[in-house]
Design an enzyme around this catalytic site. Structure first.
Site, PDB file in Angstrom:
ATOM      1  N   VAL A 104       0.835  -1.204   0.000  1.00  0.00           N
ATOM      2  CA  VAL A 104       0.000   0.000   0.000  1.00  0.00           C
ATOM      3  C   VAL A 104       0.874   1.260   0.000  1.00  0.00           C
ATOM      4  O   VAL A 104       0.634   2.196  -0.763  1.00  0.00           O
ATOM      5  CB  VAL A 104      -0.964  -0.009   1.215  1.00  0.00           C
ATOM      6  CG1 VAL A 104      -1.673   1.329   1.361  1.00  0.00           C
ATOM      7  CG2 VAL A 104      -1.964  -1.139   1.064  1.00  0.00           C
ATOM      8  N   CYS A 145       7.930   0.128   7.877  1.00  0.00           N
ATOM      9  CA  CYS A 145       7.118  -0.092   6.679  1.00  0.00           C
ATOM     10  C   CYS A 145       8.019  -0.494   5.519  1.00  0.00           C
ATOM     11  O   CYS A 145       8.919   0.259   5.147  1.00  0.00           O
ATOM     12  CB  CYS A 145       6.333   1.160   6.290  1.00  0.00           C
ATOM     13  SG  CYS A 145       5.428   0.928   4.741  1.00  0.00           S
ATOM     14  N   GLY A 199       1.401 -10.588  14.370  1.00  0.00           N
ATOM     15  CA  GLY A 199       1.904 -11.345  13.226  1.00  0.00           C
ATOM     16  C   GLY A 199       1.122 -12.633  13.097  1.00  0.00           C
ATOM     17  O   GLY A 199       1.418 -13.615  13.769  1.00  0.00           O
TER      18      GLY A 199
END
Lengths: 302, 259
Positions: A71, A130, A243
């Site tokens: 994204v 990220c 996770g």
């Protein structure tokens, strides 16, 4: 009923279940499916100083028991957040936590300072992990020095609970965790996504627009669990585990490994009501095994 | 519109042609929620290790009298194949309804043209039925490669006028939907299109050339379906927006397509 309350660096959660940034929007997207007040904390989408368009489509590829995304921190910027989004979420009866990202220590700190001014945001999660942006993001999170640099700058500008989200794409995640602890982080959350790739064999091309993406979902759970176990023993500050958690049993494994709280991410896409089910499941487990509180099981597996 | 997670029960599952399933579902626990034409649902796929995410499927028809939701599914991967092989009595966990649908034309001058190709015909049936309910007669223009590729024609004929094109000329006019003579014989007040992207681009060009408002329904790859994950974005005049939340139906003026 056991005591589900947990404390993360001064932040009190009514239960240890939080939602992972980028998987739960601003909470409102899920209000038809869950009572948001029954979630311990909601970590909203990654927010940056300037608006970002993110990466081009396609940004997602499904993989066995997981998915890849690239994204790339699409968001309307912190000013837009403060003016337009904050008023719509500030009265949600849970901890609304903003995930903060940037491209330099200064931009992280400035973004954090904007959020510091918001009364009903009791904490931020600093995203130094990220994998889908060229500048900043994971670049800071893969070295102890870079991580320390960002946390140092933000710590000066931000006074409330500071959680730092760590990248698993490193040689030794404990080293990074110790570095951010030394600079005043109140908590670490891990793991962000694992760098991965997908190829469309029929069309002989990369599936994702930028080639690589971050892997999440049940496929990453054993890796995440191992890292949480190691980091919980390397630092004194509370660890938030995430996770691939998809049910209460997964969540309990993270708590037993040493996480003081957990986040649910990708599974929100599969079952939008999963968070409250996990919180209920943790409660049932504690009652069944005679534990009085969540704290009684944190890190008890050696 | 409020969204629900429901365990819907399979009433029937037929294969109108190879590789396509017409799945009819009912809600055993109450009435079917209100659904707008052009909206979609997210179906959970059970017992499929390679399918973690739900599958977004557009709403083909809703019959509130019989408490039925119809879906027309193109079985292209493991997930949609599992869905296409569900049996009567099976349960499918469904998030309903999602997204923003077609603009409902109204008034006596309204004359909408509904253009579909392939499995893209699916949402047009329910849209046409809703138009008819409001006193607007829909005109359908459906395209396919060949006669055998067309599906559900009897259902479309119950709702409005139906014009066809096939690439081999086996039924209707030979060629693509954009070449059908109806475009020149009649004047439409709006065009609403769902199908493969090249077809939608071509239809959008024709509509634009005639100065007629045109809506298209996109099918970008989705994960959450709720506007949370930002995976299914389309580049629009407002930047990247979620097809699942701001669409799947868009006016072509909002898009950056080269038309």
């Amino acid at each position: 009923m056991a005591d589900l309350n947990v404390n993360i660096g001064g932040l009190s959660l009514k239960n240890p279940v939080m939602t992972a940034s980028g998987t739960f929007g601003y909470g409102l997207e899920y209000a038809d499916f869950v009572d948001l007040s029954q979630i311990g904390g909601i970590i909203v989408k990654g927010t940056t100083l300037e608006p970002r368009q993110g990466n081009p489509y396609p940004r997602m590829a499904e993989t066995p028991h997981g998915m890849l995304n690239c994204v790339g921190l699409q968001n309307k910027g912190v000013d837009y957040f403060c003016e337009h989004i904050y008023p719509t979420i500030k009265d949600i009866d849970t901890n609304m936590i903003v995930n903060v990202s940037g491209s330099s220590p200064e931009s992280y700190a400035e973004c954090a300072a904007h959020v510091d001014a918001l009364d009903k945001i009791p904490a931020i999660e600093l995203n130094i992990s990220c994998p889908n942006v060229k500048q900043g993001g994971m670049a800071f999170g893969v070295t102890a020095q870079g991580a320390a640099q960002v946390v140092k700058a933000v710590r000066k500008a931000y006074n409330k609970t500071l959680i730092v989200k760590l990248s698993p794409n490193v040689t030794d995640i404990c080293e990074i965790a110790r570095a951010v602890e030394a600079e005043g982080a109140d908590s670490v959350s891990l793991i962000n996504t694992l760098m991965g790739m997908s190829i469309d064999a029929e069309r002989r091309r990369r599936t994702l627009s930028i080639g690589t993406g971050g892997l999440s979902g049940p496929a990453v759970k054993p890796v995440a669990l191992r890292m949480v176990y190691q980091v919980a023993r390397a630092v004194k500050i509370p660890v938030i585990g995430l996770g691939g958690i998809s049910n209460a049993t997964d969540a309990l494994e993270f708590l037993l490994a040493g996480a003081s709280a957990i986040q649910i991410g990708t599974m929100n896409f599969v079952d939008p009501a999963v968070t409250v089910k996990v919180a209920q499941g943790i409660n049932e487990y504690l009652d069944r095994h005679g534990f009085k509180s969540v704290d009684d099981i944190v890190g008890i597996v050696d | 519109m409020k969204k629900y997670i429901l365990d819907l029960r399979v009433v029937s599952n037929e294969h109108p042609r190879a590789g396509y399933a017409l799945l009819k579902l009912t809600n055993p626990d109450g009435p079917m929620p209100e659904i707008a034409p052009g909206q979609f649902v997210q179906l959970a796929v059970s017992d499929s290790p390679s399918t973690m995410l739900r599958r977004p499927i557009s709403v083909h028809h809703v019959d509130y009298d019989s408490n039925q939701l119809w879906l027309l599914i193109h079985m292209i991967g493991e997930g949609t194949n599992k869905l296409g092989n569900l049996r009567p009595g099976d349960t499918v966990n469904t998030i309903v309804p999602l997204g923003k649908g077609f603009s409902l034309a109204s008034g006596s001058v309204a004359k909408p043209l509904l253009v579909g190709g392939g499995v893209g015909i699916a949402p047009l049936l329910y849209f046409g039925a809703k138009l008819k309910e409001q006193g607007v007669e829909p005109t359908f223009l459906l395209g396919a490669r060949s006669k055998d590729d067309l599906m559900q024609l009897d259902e479309f004929e119950k709702v409005g006028r139906v014009f066809l094109t096939t690439e081999d000329g086996s039924v209707g006019e030979k060629g693509f939907v954009t070449q059908h003579s109806i475009w020149n014989q009649e004047t439409f007040t709006s065009v609403h299109c769902c199908g493969p992207k090249p077809m939608m681009v071509a239809v959008a060009k024709v509509a634009k050339g005639k100065g007629v408002e045109c809506e298209v329904s996109l099918e970008n790859m989705m994960a959450c379906g709720l506007g949370a994950c930002l995976c299914c974005v389309e580049d629009t005049q407002q930047g990247n927006v979620c097809v699942c939340k701001e669409g799947p139906v868009f006016n072509i003026n909002e898009l950056k397509w080269l038309i």
